[in-house]
Each structure stands twice: as C-alpha cells, then as structure tokens.
Design a protein around this motif. Sequence first.
Motif: not given
Lengths: 272, 269
Positions: A36, A194, A196, A231, A234-236, A239, A242
């Motif tokens: 973050p 940032h 990702i 998470k 603060g990170l995803l 895609k 996921l």
Amino acid sequence: MEIVFDNVSYQNGDSYILKDINCKFENGKISAIIGPTGSGKTTLIKMINDLYKPTKGEIKIDNLNINENIDKFRHNIGFMFQFPEQQFFNKIVKEELEFNLKIFNYRINEIDKRVKDSLKMVGLNESYLNLNPLSLSNGDRRKIALASLLIYNPKIIILDEPTIGIDDSSKRNFIKLIKMLKNRYNKTIIIVSHDIELIHKLADNIIVLNEGNIVSYGNKYDVFKNGRQLKKYGLLQPKIILFSDKVYNKKNIKLGYRDEINDLIKDIYRNV
Amino acid sequence: MKNIIEIKGLNFKYNEKQIFKDLNLNIEEGTFTTIIGNNNSGKSTLVRILTGLEKSDSKIIIDDLILNEFNVKTIREKIGVIFENPDDNMIQDNVLDEIIFTLENMNLDKEKIKKRVDYVSTLLNIEKLLYRNVNQLSGGEKQLVLLASIIAVNTKIIILDDAFTMIDSLTKDKIYKILKKINKENKITIINITHDIEDSLFGDEIIVMNNGNIVIQENTKLFFNQEKLLKKLNIQIPFIVEVSQKLKYYNLVDNLVFDMDKLVNIIWK
C-alpha cells in the motif's frame, strides 16, 4: 550483481520506516516490490542507492557493504525516480542523456552513439535531442529518464513506478525492453509499481511490504495465489490469477496459474 | 439530458504545433466518460482548455455558459479537476486546510464545512490523514486527498487526468465504485482520462483520441463489441473482454460478458 539486505532497518526518529528487512535481489531476475502507499517501498529502493543509510543492519552488493563502497558501485546502479522531472537538470534532452557519461569519463566519440542508441531503446527518435525535457508529456519524460540510465549500461536497474502516464504501445515496448535486459544482459532489475498487471507480466519474485515490514516474499505465483492476504494490504490479484481462483472457489475446477490469456483459454476449453 | 460540455470547431496551437484542428465534442450531463489515447494525443491539453488554463478562440459551452474571460471563474467553480502529478495540485501545507480551502472560498458556514469534511473523510477513509502535513504524504495519499477536496466541493463536473496512478489496486477499485455512485445518484458528470484500460469498464461512454482527433465516442459496451475496430485501433482491451471474445470464438459463450463472476457461471452452468 546480487544485492542482499541483511536485517536492515531504517528509523526516522522513533518511528520505523523499514524494520528488519531480509531479502535478496538476484542477477538475471526481475524483483518487484508492492504494497500500500506509504509502506516503505520507495525508501527501500533508495537505500540501494545510498540515499538513505540503514540505521541497523547491512546492505551488500556482491558481498561488499554498499554504503562503504558506494563510489565503486555508482556507475553500476541505474535509478529511475517516481517523478522523472525531479532528476532532470539540463536544458535539453541531449545534455541530460550525456550527463552521466561525462561523469563516468566516457570517450567523446562513444557518447554520440550511446545517446542515439539509448533513445532508440526507449522508442524515441532523434528529434527529441534538442527539446527541453520539462516541456515533454509525462510519458515521454519517463522514457527520457529511462534512456538516461540505460545509456551507461548499469548492471543494476531500479525503477520506481516506471509506467505511470505512458500509453499502451509504449508500455508493451517497455515490457519487451525490460525482459530483454533481464534475459540477454542478465541485469538485476527491481521495480516498484502499483500496476499489478505489469508486475504479473514482468516479475519473477515479489516482496510485499506493509508498514515497513515484509509480509510476503517469494516467487510471483506463491505471492499472488494468496488473494485474501493481498486484500488485507490493499492489493488485488492480477485478473488472470483471480479468474482461476474464482473458477476453483465456485466450481471446484483447478485451472492452474497462467501468464497468457491464450493459455488460460485452452485450460478452460479442456475443462468445460 | 442536455449537453453539459459542447466544443465547436476547436482550433488550438501550442508552440506553433497544431494540437487541435476543428475538433467537435459533446458530453451529456450525468455521463461517466473514459478518455483513452496515446501520449501526445491531446488529452491533457483538452482538459487545460476546458478549465480555462489554455486560451482558445473557439466556441466552448460549459453548463450553458460560453467559456470566455468573463465566465471563466464561474466555469472553474463548476469543474473539479485532478491533474497527473499530485504536487501540481496541492496548495496548502496541511491536509485539512487543503480540503477546506475551496469550501471557505465558497463562503460556507463552519457547520456546513465540518459536515462536508466529515462526509468525504469517511467516504474515502482518510480520517487519519487529516492533520498530517502534505509533504509527509506518499504519492497515493496525496491523490486521495485531492479527490476528497473535489468531492467535498460537489462540483457538477469532475475531470480526472490519470489521477489514481499511485493508489493501490484495491483502493482504486473502491474509489471507482464511489465515483460511480456519485455519478448515478447526484448526476455528476465524470470525465476520466486513463492509461489503464481496465478502468474504462467503470464508465458508460468511451472516447478514443489520436493526434488531436476524436477517433470514436461510443457506449463502452458497444465499443468493446466491435472486434474489427478494436484491432484496427491497436489498443489494449480489458481482461474480461479479451477472455470472453476468445471464448466466443470457441462457442463457449454467445455474447461478451463484462463481469467475471457472471462469466464463470455461464461457462460452467
């Protein structure tokens, strides 16, 4: 060149910006630092450049203490700052690019060739040579900043948010360039970003920082598979990771982790 | 809905270089528009013109007012804008002062100002930043504070010029959901300039710019349905669009799906 952080802390007064950092950045590997905002990422990489000195512990390059030997290493560390305009201090691009070469005593006839080659590497042409770097768009400024470090061919390349403000085609070009620097020239590359998706495309290893501590560290799949933990910081997940996780959680089908969408499609096709 | 922004035949030169030639653009009130385009395609210059930072002689109408030297101040008050580099936007030393600066200039009473500050700081989860010095903030925190200060002012139009580049992915996702809510509930027009194509799925309309021209302005979902056009424009497409495009090719889905959960449920019924 291999960089090792051996139990490194950095304190500002009473508060720890970084605490007990142990990690390694290897030759021919791309390491990414994520976390973050305000987690200490930029401080960590600035320590490699001797801009901040450890208040505890030691940082070594090829087994030598960085801070005691920084003059020996300076020409082998290329650092691109988050705001490239903060590193420009010449009136035209040409002078900006030549600057480091002159400091490192390159021969005059070599300088011209290197200036042109470095521009070409970042996808710009010679028409930029006489422009004021501060008159350029953010994306072009970043390319000039990158060229100004590639020009002296450092073994260590440190990039702080390298792709902010650059467009798709420049980003694709950037990804190719960084991969080439890794594969063909065996550089030690460190990226803070940032983005990702960019990290997923480039990184071999990932360090996750939170409030100055390393909270996750390993190869990219080991770090990315833990969506719930990311998470918390603060990170995803990227895609494509996921998606595989969703398929597993909802349908109990294990697709595995892929880098390319085409491979993911094949996995889906095999599993429907 | 009326057009909140109308640009008619905009011509603009910067340092002798022609940036815009006869550019026309209408943006309807209450839309959430994403603008994408290469570096130097004119996106940021367009923002500077709309906010009166660059002068042009062409006809520009914003919320029924013609943009000229008499109206520029009134028009500026209708537009909340965040530029790329957060340091170019900050004017105060302290976060709280930064947020209330414009509110005080609007002559709001103390009670109202407090209410708005409370509202945005809870909304964006920045309560703990309020008493910090701006210089001690990270890039991402600065970007959050700037967003807070424009949401607090409650302008009719919000323009974001690559405004969330330093914000971590989860927070960015939350911000877009907040913006979408403000957009739908308060009818605030949002224009989002971004290099991250994934962001475009939060908007309902998309504009592609190239070399000072508007190549296309269209509903976002319809836009991503035109495979040939996308190929021709040679732009990155969002992950979910690319995956469903390819699955469509293998007859695994009938139409593009824009939501990951939905897509998974369609593939494995």
